[in-house]
Enzyme design. Structure first.
Site, PDB file in Angstrom:
ATOM      1  N   LYS A  35       0.830  -1.195   0.000  1.00 36.65           N
ATOM      2  CA  LYS A  35       0.000   0.000   0.000  1.00 36.65           C
ATOM      3  C   LYS A  35       0.873   1.255   0.000  1.00 36.65           C
ATOM      4  O   LYS A  35       0.575   2.230  -0.719  1.00 36.65           O
ATOM      5  CB  LYS A  35      -0.929  -0.001   1.217  1.00 36.65           C
ATOM      6  N   THR A  86     -10.798  -0.781  13.817  1.00 40.42           N
ATOM      7  CA  THR A  86     -11.331  -1.339  15.070  1.00 40.42           C
ATOM      8  C   THR A  86     -12.473  -2.285  14.700  1.00 40.42           C
ATOM      9  O   THR A  86     -13.645  -1.994  14.968  1.00 40.42           O
ATOM     10  CB  THR A  86     -11.838  -0.241  16.019  1.00 40.42           C
ATOM     11  N   GLU A 149     -13.831  11.047  13.942  1.00 39.20           N
ATOM     12  CA  GLU A 149     -14.072  11.584  12.600  1.00 39.20           C
ATOM     13  C   GLU A 149     -15.555  11.485  12.258  1.00 39.20           C
ATOM     14  O   GLU A 149     -16.265  10.600  12.719  1.00 39.20           O
ATOM     15  CB  GLU A 149     -13.230  10.825  11.567  1.00 39.20           C
ATOM     16  N   PHE A 150     -15.998  12.430  11.417  1.00 40.80           N
ATOM     17  CA  PHE A 150     -17.378  12.458  10.944  1.00 40.80           C
ATOM     18  C   PHE A 150     -17.376  12.653   9.431  1.00 40.80           C
ATOM     19  O   PHE A 150     -18.034  13.543   8.897  1.00 40.80           O
ATOM     20  CB  PHE A 150     -18.169  13.571  11.632  1.00 40.80           C
ATOM     21  N   LEU A 251     -33.913  10.815   5.879  1.00 36.95           N
ATOM     22  CA  LEU A 251     -35.296  10.362   5.931  1.00 36.95           C
ATOM     23  C   LEU A 251     -35.693   9.704   4.614  1.00 36.95           C
ATOM     24  O   LEU A 251     -36.862   9.717   4.229  1.00 36.95           O
ATOM     25  CB  LEU A 251     -36.243  11.537   6.227  1.00 36.95           C
ATOM     26  N   PHE A 252     -34.738   9.132   3.917  1.00 40.62           N
ATOM     27  CA  PHE A 252     -35.022   8.488   2.640  1.00 40.62           C
ATOM     28  C   PHE A 252     -35.134   6.981   2.839  1.00 40.62           C
ATOM     29  O   PHE A 252     -34.195   6.340   3.315  1.00 40.62           O
ATOM     30  CB  PHE A 252     -33.918   8.803   1.628  1.00 40.62           C
ATOM     31  N   CYS A 261     -19.329   2.142   9.068  1.00 36.88           N
ATOM     32  CA  CYS A 261     -19.626   2.854  10.320  1.00 36.88           C
ATOM     33  C   CYS A 261     -20.945   2.451  10.956  1.00 36.88           C
ATOM     34  O   CYS A 261     -20.974   1.936  12.073  1.00 36.88           O
ATOM     35  CB  CYS A 261     -19.614   4.359  10.074  1.00 36.88           C
ATOM     36  N   LYS A 264     -21.469  -1.279  12.305  1.00 31.16           N
ATOM     37  CA  LYS A 264     -20.493  -1.571  13.358  1.00 31.16           C
ATOM     38  C   LYS A 264     -20.755  -0.741  14.607  1.00 31.16           C
ATOM     39  O   LYS A 264     -20.692  -1.254  15.731  1.00 31.16           O
ATOM     40  CB  LYS A 264     -19.082  -1.288  12.823  1.00 31.16           C
TER      41      LYS A 264
END
Length: 436
Positions: A35, A86, A149-150, A251-252, A261, A264
């Site tokens: 990588k 994680t 993170e977001f 809301l779909f 994310c 998990k």
């Protein structure tokens, strides 16, 4: 500042590249030598719009480099981010082994005060474990910070560069000052840096994802109710989304959520609650609804055709969402495996996830094609699973000519039901009345 980022996966590579773009010197470390060689050669191991250009520019300008060596990565580091995986265990607990291993290696190479930042999504109390791991191997001063993170896959660069908020858990004023300086270029407008205690920061990440997952599953429950009552979920969605207390995002209705994310993190919150003797019944229902929703397309097809054995189905979209090649827990996996188990043949197309899909479905009777209309050729029905932009306005006349039968299953409600039916197709949408 001199920044080290351990882990060149999705979060680590985006984080390191964006910090380099703001003028810091960043070294990204990964133990995967292949990588690192790919990155050094200008290649990108993940698909994220805009990332490849930023990586190449910052490598060229010598603000961003890649290594497999901790001594090289940690030399003169002011801040070290841990951005490793994680993965969930069988009971839903997050596996901290990679985080703690990275912490120990960072500790062994500290030469002065360093802020060590948990960027990985970690359970509440992980900062204490990271600090303990560091103390085991170093006498140098350090602070541990939680900085979840977001980032939305497909929009990660914009999310990092123009965040709606930055959450930082700290235990000292010294660490707070470092993190405030680090994020200053990204929060010049009204977007705040929300400083809080370590445990609150750790829980904020899980709580946010669990809330978003809950909205999706709630809307899918409403969609099921709409189908049975003859209502139209799109109209219901607009009606409740117009309430400012609720809003329209997430809301779909559709065939469920996936990715790295939401599934998990929902399980992790339930696991944390279980260890405390609590039942998080709401999230258990969220997970159950999501698994049921992933089976919706196949169940609709079985109801329409009776038997799927020997039939051919076209599938549009394999990634768990548009603008990414990520197929972790993607609804498309459940859909394709359900079709195969029923004896059907599958022809599938995704704009960027074909290589990932090949690793999942190779040798299992799935034909991956290079363009969308090739997936529809000879198909008894076409299933839309991921709402890529190029699927939103299909050539209906061409589809009808190519397909063995004009049957469409819209797993994301992106097609105009009236227009599709007027073109001679049998149409099924999520939460839409049969002839709405």
């Amino acid at each position: 500042m001199n920044i080290t980022v351990v882990g060149t996966g999705y979060v680590g590579l985006v984080t390191g590249t964006c910090f380099a773009e703001s003028g810091h010197r960043v070294t990204c470390l990964d133990l995967d030598a292949a990588k690192i060689e790919t990155l050094r050669a200008g290649g990108i191991p993940i698909y994220e719009p805009g990332l490849e250009e930023l990586v190449r520019r910052n490598v060229k300008e010598r603000r961003l480099s890649f290594t497999t060596s901790y001594p090289e990565a940690m030399k003169d580091a002011d801040v070290a981010f841990i951005a490793v995986g994680t993965p969930p265990g069988e009971n839903g607990d997050a596996d901290l082994s990679y985080v703690l291993a990275a912490a120990r290696e960072i500790g062994r190479h500290l030469t002065r005060y360093t802020v060590v930042v948990d960027k990985s999504t970690v359970p509440v109390g992980s900062a204490d474990k990271v600090a303990e791991a560091l103390r085991e191997v170093t006498a140098q001063p350090f602070d541990v910070v939680s900085n979840p993170e977001f980032l939305k896959e497909g929009a990660a660069i914009d999310d990092f560069m123009r965040p709606d908020r930055v959450v930082v858990g700290v235990a000292s004023e010294r660490a707070r000052a470092v993190m405030a300086e680090l994020y200053a270029p990204f929060v010049r407008a009204e977007q705040p840096v929300l400083f809080m205690d370590l445990r609150s920061a750790e829980l904020t990440k899980y709580a946010a994802n669990a809330m978003l997952a809950t909205r999706i599953s709630f809307m899918n429950e409403i969609a099921t109710l709409c189908e049975k009552l003859g209502a139209d979920v799109d109209q219901v969605r607009r009606g409740i989304g117009s309430d400012r207390r609720i809003g329209h995002p997430f809301l779909f209705p559709g065939v469920g959520f996936g990715g790295s994310c939401f599934p998990k993190d929902v399980r992790a919150v339930m696991s944390m609650a279980r260890h405390l003797g609590l039942d998080f019944d709401l999230l258990r229902a969220v997970e159950r609804v999501n698994e049921r929703q992933k089976r919706w397309l196949v169940e609709k097809a079985q109801k329409h055709f009776g038997t799927l054995a020997g039939r051919t189905f076209g599938v549009w979209g394999l990634a768990f969402k548009p603008r990414t090649d990520d197929m972790r827990e993607a609804p498309a996996i459940t859909v394709v495996e359900g079709l195969l188990a029923a004896g059907a043949r599958v022809r599938a197309h995704d704009p960027v996830a074909a290589q990932v899909a090949d690793g999942i479905f190779r040798g299992r009777g799935v034909t991956l094609v290079d363009e969308p209309y090739a997936a529809a050729e000879g198909a008894d029905a076409l299933l839309l699973v991921t709402e890529w932009n190029e699927f939103r306005q299909p050539d209906l006349a061409r589809l009808k000519q190519l397909m063995a039968q004009p049957v469409l299953f819209d797993g994301r409600n992106v097609w105009d039901a009236a227009k599709v039916r007027a073109a001679g197709f049998t149409y099924y949408g999520v939460g839409r009345a049969a002839e709405s």
